[in-house]
Design a protein around this motif. Structure first.
Motif, mmCIF file in Angstrom:
data_model
loop_
_atom_site.group_PDB
_atom_site.id
_atom_site.type_symbol
_atom_site.label_atom_id
_atom_site.label_comp_id
_atom_site.label_asym_id
_atom_site.label_seq_id
_atom_site.Cartn_x
_atom_site.Cartn_y
_atom_site.Cartn_z
ATOM 1 N N TYR A 42 0.821 -1.206 0.000
ATOM 2 C CA TYR A 42 0.000 0.000 0.000
ATOM 3 C C TYR A 42 0.858 1.259 0.000
ATOM 4 O O TYR A 42 0.584 2.224 -0.733
ATOM 5 N N LYS A 68 -5.914 8.140 -1.640
ATOM 6 C CA LYS A 68 -5.638 6.707 -1.733
ATOM 7 C C LYS A 68 -6.395 5.916 -0.677
ATOM 8 O O LYS A 68 -6.852 4.795 -0.933
ATOM 9 N N ARG A 69 -6.540 6.481 0.514
ATOM 10 C CA ARG A 69 -7.245 5.752 1.572
ATOM 11 C C ARG A 69 -8.711 5.528 1.215
ATOM 12 O O ARG A 69 -9.327 4.558 1.672
ATOM 13 N N LEU A 72 -8.813 2.429 -0.692
ATOM 14 C CA LEU A 72 -8.715 1.318 0.252
ATOM 15 C C LEU A 72 -10.074 1.046 0.898
ATOM 16 O O LEU A 72 -10.480 -0.112 1.059
ATOM 17 N N ASN A 73 -10.771 2.095 1.246
ATOM 18 C CA ASN A 73 -12.104 1.949 1.832
ATOM 19 C C ASN A 73 -13.058 1.271 0.854
ATOM 20 O O ASN A 73 -13.840 0.379 1.233
ATOM 21 N N ALA A 126 -0.951 -1.980 5.935
ATOM 22 C CA ALA A 126 -1.159 -0.525 5.882
ATOM 23 C C ALA A 126 -1.225 0.115 7.270
ATOM 24 O O ALA A 126 -1.559 1.293 7.390
ATOM 25 N N GLU A 129 0.531 3.680 8.218
ATOM 26 C CA GLU A 129 0.304 4.815 7.335
ATOM 27 C C GLU A 129 -0.081 6.072 8.117
ATOM 28 O O GLU A 129 -0.012 6.110 9.333
ATOM 29 N N GLU A 132 -4.982 9.557 9.036
ATOM 30 C CA GLU A 132 -6.311 9.341 8.462
ATOM 31 C C GLU A 132 -6.505 7.879 8.058
ATOM 32 O O GLU A 132 -7.575 7.309 8.259
ATOM 33 N N THR A 133 -5.455 7.282 7.490
ATOM 34 C CA THR A 133 -5.541 5.874 7.112
ATOM 35 C C THR A 133 -5.637 4.991 8.346
ATOM 36 O O THR A 133 -6.405 4.020 8.373
#
Length: 208
Positions: A42, A68-69, A72-73, A126, A129, A132-133
């Motif tokens: 990631y 990017k997150r 991922l969500n 991840a 990270e 926020e992630t």
């Protein structure tokens, strides 16, 4: 049908087409990102790399997800939908027998992991990270744990150990390394894993 109705129908059709196209683009981007996250990690996967893999412009990736997150969500949500994780949990909770619900808890975890274990590994990788992630990952973990805790709490009256301990044991079996070692490395089938987990949980949690 009047001319106005025809115009409105055309507008709706065009709008629906654009929505479908946007959804297809999001799905393609998420699939490309998942492939790269699983292969390269990631952290090192850039939005530019995702765009190239998906066959779209980088601006399209940002317009579709923003960060990017958020991709991922979306990957997580697609995974849960394919596994029918929420629906399956409710079906198991509705079973009349405590033993069936404990065996169902083993089935729930097995279905979740066997649907796409790559997502589980991506989430694990991840963890270091940005804030926020990390917040997103903690939210996903809490959601999974809430479901797992509900499954065990549904048989509280039949437990031979305290509820919190029983829930902790079940969550321990959800550790990535357990499924990785037995299924991915040792070559167990998902059916064998589910059977083993069900037998183990039944033996440790319920009265004979």
């Amino acid at each position: 049908m009047t001319s106005i109705d025809l115009v409105n129908a055309d507008v709706k059709t065009a709008s629906t087409y654009r929505q479908e196209l946007a959804l297809q683009t999001r799905v393609r981007i998420a699939a490309a990102a998942q492939s790269l996250f699983a292969r390269d990690g990631y952290s090192v996967t850039s939005m530019e790399a995702i765009a190239k893999e998906a066959g779209v412009g980088t601006r399209t990736v940002y317009a579709s997800f923003g960060a990017k997150r958020e991709i991922l969500n979306a990957i997580c949500e697609r995974w849960l939908e394919r596994a029918r994780a929420r629906e399956l949990a409710e079906e198991i909770l509705a079973l009349p027998d405590a033993g069936q619900r404990v065996a169902g808890a083993a089935r729930w975890l097995t279905v979740l992991y066997s649907t796409d274990f790559d997502v589980v590994r991506i989430l694990d990788a991840a963890v270091d990270e940005d804030a926020e992630t990390q917040t997103l990952l903690r939210s996903k973990l809490r959601g999974r744990n809430r479901v797992m805790d509900r499954l065990i709490a549904s048989v509280e009256d039949e437990l031979v150990i305290p509820l919190a301990e029983a829930q902790a044991i079940y969550r321990a079996f959800a550790a990535t390394g357990v499924y990785l070692e037995l299924v991915v490395t040792a070559g167990w089938t998902s059916e064998r894993f589910e059977s083993w987990l069900a037998d183990t949980l039944l033996g440790q949690l319920l009265r004979p």
